[in-house]
Write a protein that holds these residues in place. Structure first.
Motif, mmCIF file in Angstrom:
data_model
loop_
_atom_site.group_PDB
_atom_site.id
_atom_site.type_symbol
_atom_site.label_atom_id
_atom_site.label_comp_id
_atom_site.label_asym_id
_atom_site.label_seq_id
_atom_site.Cartn_x
_atom_site.Cartn_y
_atom_site.Cartn_z
ATOM 1 N N LEU A 1 -0.398 -24.070 14.212
ATOM 2 C CA LEU A 1 0.141 -25.374 14.577
ATOM 3 C C LEU A 1 -0.773 -26.082 15.579
ATOM 4 O O LEU A 1 -1.025 -27.291 15.453
ATOM 5 N N MET A 2 -1.270 -25.335 16.549
ATOM 6 C CA MET A 2 -2.156 -25.948 17.539
ATOM 7 C C MET A 2 -3.430 -26.464 16.883
ATOM 8 O O MET A 2 -3.929 -27.541 17.234
ATOM 9 N N GLU A 3 -3.948 -25.703 15.914
ATOM 10 C CA GLU A 3 -5.157 -26.156 15.224
ATOM 11 C C GLU A 3 -4.882 -27.402 14.394
ATOM 12 O O GLU A 3 -5.717 -28.307 14.337
ATOM 13 N N ARG A 4 -3.717 -27.445 13.756
ATOM 14 C CA ARG A 4 -3.364 -28.651 12.984
ATOM 15 C C ARG A 4 -3.318 -29.874 13.887
ATOM 16 O O ARG A 4 -3.713 -30.975 13.495
ATOM 17 N N VAL A 5 -2.834 -29.676 15.122
ATOM 18 C CA VAL A 5 -2.780 -30.780 16.080
ATOM 19 C C VAL A 5 -4.181 -31.153 16.548
ATOM 20 O O VAL A 5 -4.607 -32.314 16.458
ATOM 21 N N MET A 6 -4.917 -30.170 17.054
ATOM 22 C CA MET A 6 -6.236 -30.438 17.647
ATOM 23 C C MET A 6 -7.224 -31.017 16.643
ATOM 24 O O MET A 6 -7.995 -31.921 16.973
ATOM 25 N N LEU A 7 -7.205 -30.497 15.417
ATOM 26 C CA LEU A 7 -8.141 -30.978 14.406
ATOM 27 C C LEU A 7 -7.638 -32.243 13.721
ATOM 28 O O LEU A 7 -8.406 -33.172 13.474
ATOM 29 N N GLY A 8 -6.337 -32.281 13.434
ATOM 30 C CA GLY A 8 -5.771 -33.444 12.758
ATOM 31 C C GLY A 8 -5.893 -34.713 13.571
ATOM 32 O O GLY A 8 -6.209 -35.787 13.040
ATOM 33 N N LEU A 9 -5.669 -34.619 14.876
ATOM 34 C CA LEU A 9 -5.718 -35.810 15.718
ATOM 35 C C LEU A 9 -7.132 -36.305 15.954
ATOM 36 O O LEU A 9 -7.320 -37.421 16.450
ATOM 37 N N ARG A 10 -8.140 -35.499 15.615
ATOM 38 C CA ARG A 10 -9.523 -35.971 15.704
ATOM 39 C C ARG A 10 -9.814 -37.036 14.646
ATOM 40 O O ARG A 10 -10.756 -37.821 14.791
ATOM 41 N N THR A 11 -9.037 -37.026 13.559
ATOM 42 C CA THR A 11 -9.264 -37.982 12.473
ATOM 43 C C THR A 11 -8.278 -39.130 12.562
ATOM 44 O O THR A 11 -7.170 -38.983 13.088
ATOM 45 N N PHE A 12 -8.676 -40.275 12.027
ATOM 46 C CA PHE A 12 -7.796 -41.432 12.056
ATOM 47 C C PHE A 12 -6.723 -41.356 10.973
ATOM 48 O O PHE A 12 -5.824 -42.192 10.939
ATOM 49 N N GLU A 13 -6.806 -40.347 10.096
ATOM 50 C CA GLU A 13 -5.721 -40.096 9.153
ATOM 51 C C GLU A 13 -4.618 -39.287 9.810
ATOM 52 O O GLU A 13 -3.471 -39.309 9.371
ATOM 53 N N GLY A 14 -4.970 -38.541 10.859
ATOM 54 C CA GLY A 14 -3.972 -37.862 11.668
ATOM 55 C C GLY A 14 -3.410 -36.578 11.074
ATOM 56 O O GLY A 14 -4.011 -35.952 10.192
ATOM 57 N N ILE A 15 -2.230 -36.212 11.563
ATOM 58 C CA ILE A 15 -1.560 -34.966 11.170
ATOM 59 C C ILE A 15 -0.717 -35.188 9.930
ATOM 60 O O ILE A 15 0.083 -36.134 9.869
ATOM 61 N N ASP A 16 -0.886 -34.326 8.931
ATOM 62 C CA ASP A 16 -0.063 -34.343 7.722
ATOM 63 C C ASP A 16 1.284 -33.719 8.082
ATOM 64 O O ASP A 16 1.396 -32.500 8.223
ATOM 65 N N ILE A 17 2.308 -34.540 8.241
ATOM 66 C CA ILE A 17 3.593 -34.053 8.756
ATOM 67 C C ILE A 17 4.274 -33.056 7.819
ATOM 68 O O ILE A 17 4.733 -31.999 8.263
#
Length: 380
Positions: free
Chosen positions: A307-323
């Motif tokens: 979960l932490m990786e999904r947050v840290m990596l997902g928020l680096r992109t402007f597409e964001g986190i896939d909920i």
């Protein structure tokens, strides 16, 4: 056959280590032949045939420290051992101070189809501060040489945030880059990584870092200026002229897709387990000579780590986190688990939920580390 897979190959040789760099490398080129032999052995032990590889990335170190013959040996072995997608993205990082003659044409003929040129700056004084071995003239020559060699996908790396850097200085570097119409641009903020020569100088008082507010202003300027030039700001440090010119290999890291890493210090990820090789060429060669994979450590990610990786990596992109994908791992409703975080972000106008994804806008990206901390507090 598994889903498309990335292959990263770490070439650990540098003529000279840059003052700011904390990636593993060595300047002992006498180890190169032993490294080459060991690398081919590692390829044979990594079960590459189990995957369909659609991205190959040569990083380092300085991949362009390899000769054309050495690159040919590596790519031939990859093609012999693995299923290679058609098309396949083959990226090579290039130091402008290490290419000349027919080198780039040779790389193109071997199947490299994406160049990533480590320009860093078109100002000689700035290059000297960063400890680069090339000059601005070398950078220009490398870019022009890449075009003449037939490359239609060229990315340039630039760095901002050096001491005393003002907006006009940085904009000048960007404009120089734009004058070559690169398909991709990576703009990295200078960081003072522990135990690097630059950080040692900082701690001794020899360098005073640019103030955070000034760095943030340069980051915002970067996005606006690149956007005006028609580049899509798709990840915190990366810009592409069109979607097809994005770094599809690096997108695997940000989206949690499996990849295999070869070479000293290289990381691999299979979707649940991560491993990384020893950061030492001699140790790497020794272990492979004994028929052992050179893995230093490995770990199976816990639910919280995923979960932490999904947050840290997902928020680096402007597409964001896939909920939906996030909720499948967490077993909780995203909006309920992070309501206080979402409220804080939306109150400040830093981002929102749209079309099943939570993403930060440019204003939020300035405070990326802070927002990540807020999420992590709700996970652990």
């Amino acid at each position: 056959m598994s889903e498309p897979h990335g292959l990263y190959i770490h070439i650990p040789f540098c003529v000279k280590k840059c003052a700011y760099c904390d990636f593993y490398s060595t300047s002992d080129f006498s180890l190169k032949e032993d490294f080459m032999s060991a690398l081919l052995v590692e390829m044979g032990m990594r079960s590459l045939g189990d995957h369909c590889i659609d991205t190959i990335y040569f990083g380092g170190g300085t991949p362009s420290a390899l000769t054309a013959r050495e690159m040919e040996r590596i790519l031939s072995c990859v093609h012999d051992l693995a299923c290679i997608s058609d098309p396949v993205e083959v990226t090579m990082e290039v130091n402008p101070g290490t290419v000349g003659g027919t080198y780039l044409a040779d790389m193109h003929s071997l199947g490299v189809n994406r160049l990533n040129i480590g320009v860093q700056s078109f100002q000689d004084e700035k290059l000297k501060f960063l400890g680069r071995i090339h000059s601005a003239a070398h950078a220009v020559k490398a870019i022009e040489g890449g075009r003449r060699a037939g490359f239609e996908n060229i990315g340039l790396d630039l760095m901002f945030g050096v001491p005393h850097e003002a907006a006009p200085d940085w904009q000048g570097d960007m404009d120089a880059a734009f004058s070559f119409f690169p398909e991709h641009l990576s703009c990295y903020m200078l960081t003072y990584e522990p135990d690097t020569p630059l950080d040692n100088t900082r701690r001794a008082g020899g360098v005073i870092p640019l103030e955070d507010k000034n760095v943030a202003d340069l980051f915002t300027l970067t996005s606006h200026h690149a956007g005006y030039r028609g580049y899509d700001h798709y990840e915190v440090s990366n810009f592409a002229k069109k979607e097809r010119y994005r770094s599809h290999h690096n997108e695997k890291y940000w989206s949690g897709v499996p990849y295999t890493g070869l070479g000293p210090a290289a990381h691999s990820f299979d979707g649940a387990r991560r491993s990384w090789n020893h950061r030492d060429v001699i140790r790497y060669v020794h272990l492979l000579g004994k028929g052992k994979l050179p893995v230093m450590e490995q770990e199976t990610l816990t639910r919280e780590q995923m979960l932490m990786e999904r947050v840290m990596l997902g928020l680096r992109t402007f597409e964001g986190i896939d909920i939906p994908a996030f909720e499948q791992i967490s077993g909780q409703f995203f909006g309920e688990q992070f309501q206080t975080v979402l409220d804080r972000v939306e109150e400040r106008g830093w981002g929102n939920i749209a079309q099943g994804r939570f993403a930060l806008n440019l204003g939020g990206m300035v405070y990326l580390d802070t927002v990540v901390e807020w999420f992590v507090e709700r996970i652990v």
